[in-house]
Structures are given as structure tokens and as C-alpha cells.
Design a protein around this motif. Structure first.
Motif, PDB file in Angstrom:
ATOM      1  N   ARG A 205     -10.513  -8.014 -59.326  1.00 38.98           N
ATOM      2  CA  ARG A 205      -9.256  -8.023 -58.579  1.00 38.98           C
ATOM      3  C   ARG A 205      -9.138  -9.296 -57.734  1.00 38.98           C
ATOM      4  O   ARG A 205      -8.055  -9.868 -57.627  1.00 38.98           O
ATOM      5  N   GLY A 206     -10.230  -9.732 -57.131  1.00 39.09           N
ATOM      6  CA  GLY A 206     -10.187 -10.966 -56.359  1.00 39.09           C
ATOM      7  C   GLY A 206      -9.849 -12.165 -57.207  1.00 39.09           C
ATOM      8  O   GLY A 206      -9.098 -13.057 -56.799  1.00 39.09           O
ATOM      9  N   ALA A 209      -6.171 -11.993 -58.012  1.00 42.44           N
ATOM     10  CA  ALA A 209      -5.390 -12.343 -56.824  1.00 42.44           C
ATOM     11  C   ALA A 209      -5.379 -13.847 -56.602  1.00 42.44           C
ATOM     12  O   ALA A 209      -4.338 -14.436 -56.273  1.00 42.44           O
ATOM     13  N   SER A 215      -5.201 -16.849 -53.046  1.00 43.26           N
ATOM     14  CA  SER A 215      -6.129 -16.178 -52.135  1.00 43.26           C
ATOM     15  C   SER A 215      -6.782 -15.008 -52.845  1.00 43.26           C
ATOM     16  O   SER A 215      -6.102 -14.204 -53.498  1.00 43.26           O
ATOM     17  N   ALA A 216      -8.091 -14.898 -52.700  1.00 37.24           N
ATOM     18  CA  ALA A 216      -8.806 -13.774 -53.311  1.00 37.24           C
ATOM     19  C   ALA A 216      -8.438 -12.444 -52.669  1.00 37.24           C
ATOM     20  O   ALA A 216      -8.759 -11.378 -53.207  1.00 37.24           O
ATOM     21  N   HIS A 217      -7.762 -12.484 -51.512  1.00 30.71           N
ATOM     22  CA  HIS A 217      -7.372 -11.252 -50.824  1.00 30.71           C
ATOM     23  C   HIS A 217      -5.899 -10.896 -51.040  1.00 30.71           C
ATOM     24  O   HIS A 217      -5.390  -9.972 -50.413  1.00 30.71           O
ATOM     25  N   ASP A 220      -5.377  -7.257 -51.960  1.00 30.48           N
ATOM     26  CA  ASP A 220      -6.119  -6.247 -51.195  1.00 30.48           C
ATOM     27  C   ASP A 220      -5.240  -5.035 -50.930  1.00 30.48           C
ATOM     28  O   ASP A 220      -4.006  -5.144 -50.796  1.00 30.48           O
ATOM     29  N   ASP A 221      -5.865  -3.862 -50.820  1.00 31.33           N
ATOM     30  CA  ASP A 221      -5.128  -2.655 -50.474  1.00 31.33           C
ATOM     31  C   ASP A 221      -4.362  -2.859 -49.178  1.00 31.33           C
ATOM     32  O   ASP A 221      -4.870  -3.457 -48.226  1.00 31.33           O
ATOM     33  N   THR A 223      -1.536  -4.617 -48.890  1.00 27.37           N
ATOM     34  CA  THR A 223      -0.576  -5.710 -49.003  1.00 27.37           C
ATOM     35  C   THR A 223       0.623  -5.246 -49.823  1.00 27.37           C
ATOM     36  O   THR A 223       0.517  -4.367 -50.689  1.00 27.37           O
ATOM     37  N   ASP A 260     -13.422  -4.621 -56.030  1.00 24.15           N
ATOM     38  CA  ASP A 260     -14.700  -4.922 -55.381  1.00 24.15           C
ATOM     39  C   ASP A 260     -15.438  -3.612 -55.147  1.00 24.15           C
ATOM     40  O   ASP A 260     -15.012  -2.771 -54.359  1.00 24.15           O
ATOM     41  N   SER A 263     -19.378  -4.512 -52.124  1.00 24.66           N
ATOM     42  CA  SER A 263     -19.510  -4.919 -50.723  1.00 24.66           C
ATOM     43  C   SER A 263     -19.579  -3.739 -49.770  1.00 24.66           C
ATOM     44  O   SER A 263     -20.144  -3.839 -48.691  1.00 24.66           O
TER      45      SER A 263
END
Length: 450
Positions: A205-206, A209, A215-217, A220-221, A223, A260, A263
Motif C-alpha cells: 500500500r505504501g 501511495a 507520499s508513502a502515507h 493511510d487509513d 485519508t 503494512d 510495524s
């Protein structure tokens, strides 16, 4: 003292309005100071407020009329001087075109609109502003429709449903039309990558994105872009939009996108699953050596947890409890929520519950701790572990007797679902007690064989 001579007619600032404009044709850019002060006086305040609202609502045109009721003596006097006619009733009707003409014929030569702006802030054409805002909103959705029509998704049915759904939902508050267009175009790009006709390899997903947003974010959930893409995936696959983290990860996996899953971890101790896989053996070996284990979401996808039915799993809130249990070579299995109970924690507890495990829970005696305890106890029908009113009162008394500084209990009270008296007892004492304050009791419990 002799009486003060009356103000002569020629000295009244309102009379500046009756003088002809300069023969040179040059108009004044602002009102004379005396006229400005008179026009902003209390006698004309209601007039200018009403006229300002009327002009701002009708395209800044000096048309129509304004009616003022229940005028007082000063208002009638000043309005009479301004309009150039006597007023004898408390209700006054002002024709805006006539007022505009009278102001233009004055020495200042300013029309109604210019006079209002000389007396206060610039006028806003609210009709034009609404039309402009509507046009900008329409441009957002026409741009999205154009992007879909020219994309490889055009021959599929769900993109039109997606467009219509997003249009009904609207743009989130605070997002400008320009930013909305950019985000929607990014969403089309991502959905084309995931659901278009071209074959592709699985993506993180990163990574996806970064390709779409830089941006790798970006996905993100939470957004807006992530929600847009998730809605598209759900429509394309005929499924509901997920409302929890685990379901959202499952939705990403439908289109070969790997969230991810390494992490975030859940901290465990003493888990001894049956089975001969290397993971099961590793867990048992770490338990035999009294070593804690961090499990990722990725671990839990492949780990087959099978414990003897009825195994009691202790759940704590703070990692310090796990550390103390390992130091004391405790024998009871333990799972730590680490204060917030991330999704990976519930994934593990769900898996343990599916094998028939039972649960008992201990957390902090503060309001966030009670809220988390309610959540865990309710979800797993767990029994409270040293979490009664008596436990709290005993612990508060002991810490005070030991001279331990008392931590003030802050925030709104939270009722404990397992003990209706606990919230009132905590409120009465006003002391927050974390798990570290009762560590000796918890370790003693974890040291006893099942």
C-alpha cells in the motif's frame, strides 16, 4: 453664560448632500470627515445595516425598497435630512434607487454602493459568490466524469455508480475545489492501476501511495483518498464498504495490495500452542525460556493457534506487567494491549477465542483504562482481574500509606460495566492508579499454576 447659538443650516454635515456636484466633473473618492461622522451616527445605523444586507443579496444593485419600523426621533430626524423630505410616521420606507440618486447628486458624488464601502467594509456580492461556488463545485464533478470517461475503466459499470455516490456524499469540509480535483484524479489513477485491464504484480500500500501521491502515507487509513479508493474497490467487487481496520485490510487484499502488516505488534508471554510448525514450536520454546514475544499481523496470518480448550489467558494494559512476569518466570499466558488495543491485539485475541480460550482482564484505574477494560471485557466476555471497587480502594489506601505521590484522576467519569460502584468510588477518591502500583499482586497471580 449666554445661550449657545443654534447650528446654522449651512453648517450641518447632512447638508453637504444637498449641494451640487463640482462643475469640473471630478468626483470625491471619500466622504468629508464631518459627513462621514454624521452618516455613521446612531440615527442611520439601522438604515445602513439593512441596505448593506439588501445590496449584498441582490447583486449589489440599488433596487427595491427597505422598510424601517418603530423608528425613534433621532432616526426620523436623520432619515429626513438624508432623504430630503419630512417624515411623520414611525414606519419609514426607503426607495434604494432614489437614495442612490440623491447620494450621487451630492458634493461627494458617491453612489449608494460607494457610500456603504466608505462607511464600512467592502460589499460582498453574495449572489455572485454563490454562483461562483456552485460553478466550482460543478467543475469538480465534471472533471471527475471526464477523467473516468477517458480512463481504461470507462467500459465498466461501477465507475458511474462511484461517481454518483461521491457526488451525493460531497467534498469533505475544508477541502478546496482545486484540492478535491487533484485528490479525485489521484483516486482514478489508483483505481485504474488496481482494477484496469492491464495485468500487474502485487503492490504494497505504501508503494502504491507513493506512485500516486509522492507520499508513502497518501493511502493511510483516515485519508480522503483512501476512502475514495476503498469505495471504488467495494463497488467493483460488490461488497460493503468496511468499517474496521481488519475489514479494510481484507478489502485491499482483494486487489492484491498488501497493507503494512509488520510495524504494529502485539506483546505476548507464555503462549504455548499445540502443533509442530516452526512458529508453534518457536512460541513454545520462548515460553519455556520465559521470553516475551512480539507478533505482527503478518505472523498471525500464517500462525495456527490451537490451545487446550478452556485455557485462561490473562490480559493486561501495560508492557511493564509482561516484563515483570518474564523476570519472575511466571507460568500463566499473558497478552498485553499496550494501552490502546490496536487491531493486531484484537486479531490475536479473536484467534485465541476461536480455540475456546477464556480471558481475564486488568488495566489502569483511570478513565481511559476503564473505557478500554469495558471494550475488552464486553468483546470477550472476560472476567475482571483485580478490577473491583474493593481492589481500587485497597490499592489507593496502600499507595497513600507507602507515601507514593497520588496521581489526580482527570477527565469525565466512565462507568465500569462489571462493577456499578467503581466509577463513584474513583470519583470520590479522585486518584488514578496504574498497573505498576499493583504489580506484586499481578505477578503473584501469574505465578500460580492453572
Amino acid at each position: 453664560m449666554p445661550p449657545r447659538p443654534p447650528r446654522t443650516r449651512s453648517s450641518h454635515p447632512s447638508l453637504l448632500l444637498e449641494r451640487s456636484a463640482p462643475t469640473s466633473g471630478v468626483r470625491m473618492s471619500k466622504l468629508p470627515s464631518a459627513t462621514h461622522d454624521w452618516l455613521t451616527g446612531p440615527g442611520l445605523t439601522r438604515l445602513w445595516d439593512g441596505v448593506r444586507k439588501r445590496l449584498e443579496s441582490n447583486g449589489l444593485q440599488a433596487t427595491g425598497s427597505l422598510r424601517l419600523t418603530m423608528t425613534n426621533d433621532q432616526e426620523r430626524n436623520d432619515l429626513s435630512l438624508l432623504l430630503g423630505k419630512p417624515l411623520t410616521t414611525t414606519a419609514v420606507t426607503v426607495q434604494l434607487d432614489m437614495l442612490d440618486a440623491r447620494l450621487r447628486a451630492s458634493a461627494a458624488g458617491l453612489g449608494l454602493r460607494q457610500t456603504l464601502e466608505a462607511l464600512g467594509p467592502p460589499l460582498t456580492d453574495r449572489r455572485a459568490a454563490r454562483a461562483n461556488a456552485a460553478a466550482r463545485r460543478e467543475h469538480v464533478w465534471s472533471s471527475l466524469a471526464s477523467s473516468l470517461d477517458t480512463s481504461p475503466l470507462a467500459n465498466q459499470e461501477w465507475p458511474r455508480q462511484w461517481h454518483d455516490l461521491l457526488r451525493r456524499t460531497g467534498v469533505p469540509k475544508g477541502v478546496t475545489p482545486e484540492a478535491a480535483i487533484q485528490t479525485l484524479q489521484q483516486a482514478v489513477h489508483v483505481l485504474t492501476t488496481l482494477l484496469g485491464p492491464e495485468p500487474r504484480s502485487p503492490l504494497g500500500r505504501g508503494e502504491l501511495a507513493a506512485m500516486a501521491t509522492g507520499s508513502a502515507h497518501g493511502l493511510d487509513d483516515g485519508t480522503w483518498l483512501a476512502r475514495l479508493v476503498q469505495r471504488g474497490i467495494a463497488l467493483a467487487h460488490g461488497t460493503e464498504l468496511p468499517d474496521d481496520a481488519a475489514s479494510r485490510r481484507a478489502l485491499w487484499r482483494l486487489v492484491s495490495v498488501t497493507p503494512d502488516e509488520v510495524s504494529s505488534t502485539v506483546l505476548t508471554y507464555g503462549i504455548r500452542p499445540d502443533g509442530e510448525s516452526w512458529q508453534q514450536q518457536a512460541l513454545r520454546e520462548r515460553a519455556e525460556h520465559h521470553a516475551e514475544t512480539h507478533l505482527t499481523q503478518r505472523d498471525l496470518h500464517t500462525l495456527r493457534l490451537q490451545l487446550p480448550a478452556g485455557t485462561l489467558i490473562h490480559i493486561c494494559e501495560n508492557p511493564r506487567v509482561v516484563e515483570a512476569a518474564a523476570d519472575a518466570a511466571c507460568v500463566q499466558p499473558l497478552v498485553c494491549t499496550s494501552g490502546s488495543a490496536a487491531t493486531v491485539v484484537f486479531t490475536l485475541l479473536d484467534a485465541l477465542a476461536a480455540t475456546g480460550c477464556r480471558f481475564t482482564y486488568h488495566g489502569d484505574f483511570d478513565w481511559p483504562g476503564i473505557a478500554l477494560a469495558n471494550r475488552v471485557i464486553r468483546r470477550y466476555k472476560a472476567s475482571p482481574w483485580r478490577m473491583s471497587t474493593a481492589d481500587y480502594e485497597h490499592l489507593a489506601t496502600r499507595t497513600q500509606a507507602d507515601g507514593i505521590p497520588q496521581l489526580t484522576l482527570d477527565g469525565p467519569p466512565v462507568n465500569a460495566g462489571w462493577d456499578p460502584d467503581l466509577a463513584s468510588a474513583m470519583t470520590a477518591l479522585g486518584v488514578a492508579l496504574h498497573e505498576e502500583a499493583t504489580l506484586d499482586h499481578l505477578v503473584a497471580d501469574l505465578s500460580r499454576p492453572a
